[in-house]
Design a protein around this motif. Structure first.
Motif, PDB file in Angstrom:
ATOM      1  N   ILE A  21     -64.681 -41.877  34.784  1.00 34.22           N
ATOM      2  CA  ILE A  21     -64.035 -40.600  35.096  1.00 34.22           C
ATOM      3  C   ILE A  21     -64.227 -40.362  36.586  1.00 34.22           C
ATOM      4  O   ILE A  21     -65.358 -40.221  37.069  1.00 34.22           O
ATOM      5  CB  ILE A  21     -64.652 -39.455  34.281  1.00 34.22           C
ATOM      6  CG1 ILE A  21     -64.477 -39.730  32.778  1.00 34.22           C
ATOM      7  CG2 ILE A  21     -64.010 -38.121  34.667  1.00 34.22           C
ATOM      8  CD1 ILE A  21     -65.121 -38.679  31.889  1.00 34.22           C
ATOM      9  N   PRO A  48     -64.782 -38.748  39.928  1.00 33.53           N
ATOM     10  CA  PRO A  48     -65.321 -37.435  40.295  1.00 33.53           C
ATOM     11  C   PRO A  48     -64.419 -36.678  41.265  1.00 33.53           C
ATOM     12  O   PRO A  48     -64.525 -35.459  41.386  1.00 33.53           O
ATOM     13  CB  PRO A  48     -66.665 -37.789  40.951  1.00 33.53           C
ATOM     14  CG  PRO A  48     -66.468 -39.169  41.478  1.00 33.53           C
ATOM     15  CD  PRO A  48     -65.565 -39.856  40.497  1.00 33.53           C
ATOM     16  N   CYS A  49     -63.510 -37.399  41.919  1.00 36.76           N
ATOM     17  CA  CYS A  49     -62.652 -36.772  42.927  1.00 36.76           C
ATOM     18  C   CYS A  49     -61.451 -36.051  42.317  1.00 36.76           C
ATOM     19  O   CYS A  49     -60.997 -35.031  42.837  1.00 36.76           O
ATOM     20  CB  CYS A  49     -62.164 -37.834  43.925  1.00 36.76           C
ATOM     21  SG  CYS A  49     -61.642 -39.372  43.126  1.00 36.76           S
ATOM     22  N   CYS A  50     -60.927 -36.575  41.217  1.00 37.20           N
ATOM     23  CA  CYS A  50     -59.729 -35.984  40.613  1.00 37.20           C
ATOM     24  C   CYS A  50     -59.885 -35.741  39.116  1.00 37.20           C
ATOM     25  O   CYS A  50     -58.954 -35.260  38.464  1.00 37.20           O
ATOM     26  CB  CYS A  50     -58.515 -36.881  40.877  1.00 37.20           C
ATOM     27  SG  CYS A  50     -58.758 -38.606  40.395  1.00 37.20           S
ATOM     28  N   ASN A  51     -61.045 -36.114  38.571  1.00 32.26           N
ATOM     29  CA  ASN A  51     -61.369 -35.903  37.154  1.00 32.26           C
ATOM     30  C   ASN A  51     -60.397 -36.616  36.214  1.00 32.26           C
ATOM     31  O   ASN A  51     -60.169 -36.178  35.083  1.00 32.26           O
ATOM     32  CB  ASN A  51     -61.394 -34.401  36.830  1.00 32.26           C
ATOM     33  CG  ASN A  51     -62.256 -34.107  35.613  1.00 32.26           C
ATOM     34  OD1 ASN A  51     -63.290 -34.741  35.400  1.00 32.26           O
ATOM     35  ND2 ASN A  51     -61.824 -33.158  34.793  1.00 32.26           N
ATOM     36  N   GLU A  52     -59.839 -37.729  36.663  1.00 34.47           N
ATOM     37  CA  GLU A  52     -58.943 -38.525  35.836  1.00 34.47           C
ATOM     38  C   GLU A  52     -59.656 -39.799  35.387  1.00 34.47           C
ATOM     39  O   GLU A  52     -60.624 -40.234  36.008  1.00 34.47           O
ATOM     40  CB  GLU A  52     -57.659 -38.869  36.597  1.00 34.47           C
ATOM     41  CG  GLU A  52     -56.811 -37.651  36.938  1.00 34.47           C
ATOM     42  CD  GLU A  52     -55.519 -38.027  37.651  1.00 34.47           C
ATOM     43  OE1 GLU A  52     -54.962 -39.104  37.339  1.00 34.47           O
ATOM     44  OE2 GLU A  52     -55.081 -37.262  38.527  1.00 34.47           O
ATOM     45  N   ARG A  93     -69.749 -39.985  35.061  1.00 33.96           N
ATOM     46  CA  ARG A  93     -69.388 -40.024  33.648  1.00 33.96           C
ATOM     47  C   ARG A  93     -68.531 -41.249  33.350  1.00 33.96           C
ATOM     48  O   ARG A  93     -67.694 -41.650  34.155  1.00 33.96           O
ATOM     49  CB  ARG A  93     -68.602 -38.764  33.257  1.00 33.96           C
ATOM     50  CG  ARG A  93     -69.241 -37.448  33.658  1.00 33.96           C
ATOM     51  CD  ARG A  93     -70.469 -37.127  32.839  1.00 33.96           C
ATOM     52  NE  ARG A  93     -70.166 -36.885  31.433  1.00 33.96           N
ATOM     53  CZ  ARG A  93     -71.093 -36.649  30.520  1.00 33.96           C
ATOM     54  NH1 ARG A  93     -72.385 -36.632  30.866  1.00 33.96           N
ATOM     55  NH2 ARG A  93     -70.767 -36.437  29.264  1.00 33.96           N
ATOM     56  N   GLU A 145     -67.668 -39.958  25.614  1.00 37.41           N
ATOM     57  CA  GLU A 145     -67.937 -39.661  27.030  1.00 37.41           C
ATOM     58  C   GLU A 145     -69.433 -39.450  27.203  1.00 37.41           C
ATOM     59  O   GLU A 145     -70.085 -38.805  26.384  1.00 37.41           O
ATOM     60  CB  GLU A 145     -67.178 -38.402  27.456  1.00 37.41           C
ATOM     61  CG  GLU A 145     -67.397 -38.044  28.919  1.00 37.41           C
ATOM     62  CD  GLU A 145     -66.621 -36.818  29.359  1.00 37.41           C
ATOM     63  OE1 GLU A 145     -67.057 -36.158  30.336  1.00 37.41           O
ATOM     64  OE2 GLU A 145     -65.584 -36.507  28.716  1.00 37.41           O
TER      65      GLU A 145
END
Length: 311
Positions: free
Chosen positions: A75, A77-81, A113, A122
């Motif tokens: 996942i 951390p910069c765009c949560n994708e 994550r 997750e």
């Protein structure tokens, strides 16, 4: 010149395990070491050994992307994708179809994550899934958040570089001045250049330090993609794009220049003309006889020179 591959890793280290359905080993490191070595603690029962090995082995080399075989996704951390790996993220987020303002690269060390590819759980970054007990990557670096099932790459973590690389730790050394890893064959022979790998390739402009393509060191100490150097030579370019020094042994070429100059006498008005030249190979400035073909350095006998002024 020596080839280097840019993706490395030192001694991996692992965090504690907290599994509900795998209880024969105390932590992730024990589980994976036991799995890789083909053994489990002697006091374990046959059933426990089988359970532990089967849990770790499920889906081995069946998941991943074109960059890594692994059993988890990250996942960002910069765009949560969610992406298969950081390279997948960077390729997608820097695509020409993406708005320039939205283009970015993932901060690899900040990944916190991951999602297990087998059970979709997750969880925090770890080597063994907290839910199904599968090993998400036989090679795991907690610092770089790197998972890879294909350990034939011989990954290792370089503390000096701060990233994981491939090729086997015993085959490379870290140069503190160049701030990168080189083949041990170059330990006593490479010319040190401050931050040699911390710049863009002078041909394709990709950042060399984190490139996944092979990088080579030229005799001058500057670095370049191996394929870019090959392409240069295919177009008869044999000088470093940064400092203009010769990138290979040019002695045979210089011999042909000698023959051509000897067979091409200068017209009478130019027979006594002299010019000052700078040799790109040895750096010496000299006054030499002018010739239309080329000027030869009297010090190193190279024709890789430039005229800096007339008489």
């Amino acid at each position: 010149m020596g080839d280097i591959v840019i993706e490395h890793s030192g001694m991996p280290h692992f965090e504690a395990l907290n599994l509900q359905n795998v209880t024969t080993c105390e932590n992730d490191a024990d589980l994976v070491q036991s799995f890789s070595g083909g053994y489990l603690p002697e006091d374990s029962t046959r059933e426990e050994k089988s359970t532990c090995t089967e849990a770790l082995d499920r889906g081995y080399l069946e998941y991943g992307c074109s960059h890594y075989r692994r059993r988890c996704r990250i996942i960002a951390p910069c765009c949560n994708e969610v992406f298969d790996c950081r390279h997948c993220h960077n390729e997608y987020k820097n695509n020409i179809n993406i708005d320039k303002k939205l283009r970015h690269e993932i901060p690899r060390h900040k990944v916190e994550r991951v999602i297990c590819s087998l059970c979709d759980t997750e969880q925090e970054v770890r080597q063994v899934c907290i839910n199904c007990g599968v090993c998400m990557g036989r090679y795991f670096c907690e610092t770089c958040k790197l998972f890879d099932d294909d350990i034939s790459k011989r990954q290792y973590h370089c503390n000096g570089c701060g990233i994981c690389r491939i090729g086997g730790m015993e085959n490379f050394f870290h140069c503190p001045k160049c701030r990168c890893c080189y083949s041990v064959l170059l330990r006593n022979s490479h010319p040190c250049v401050e931050g040699a790998m911390h710049h863009d390739c002078p041909v394709c402009f990709e950042y060399l330090f984190e490139s996944i393509n092979d990088v080579t060191v030229m005799p001058c100490g500057h670095t370049i993609h191996k394929n870019c150097l090959k392409e240069m030579q295919e177009h008869y370019q044999y000088a470093c794009p940064l400092c203009s020094k010769s990138v290979c042994d040019m002695s045979k070429v210089w011999e042909k220049f000698d023959m051509e100059i000897a067979a091409t006498p200068m017209p009478e008005p130019y027979q006594d003309k002299k010019v000052w030249i700078l040799c790109n190979d040895c750096g010496i400035t000299s006054e030499v006889q002018f010739h239309f073909v080329a000027q030869k350095c009297p010090c190193c006998k190279s024709y890789n020179t430039r005229q800096i002024r007339g008489r």
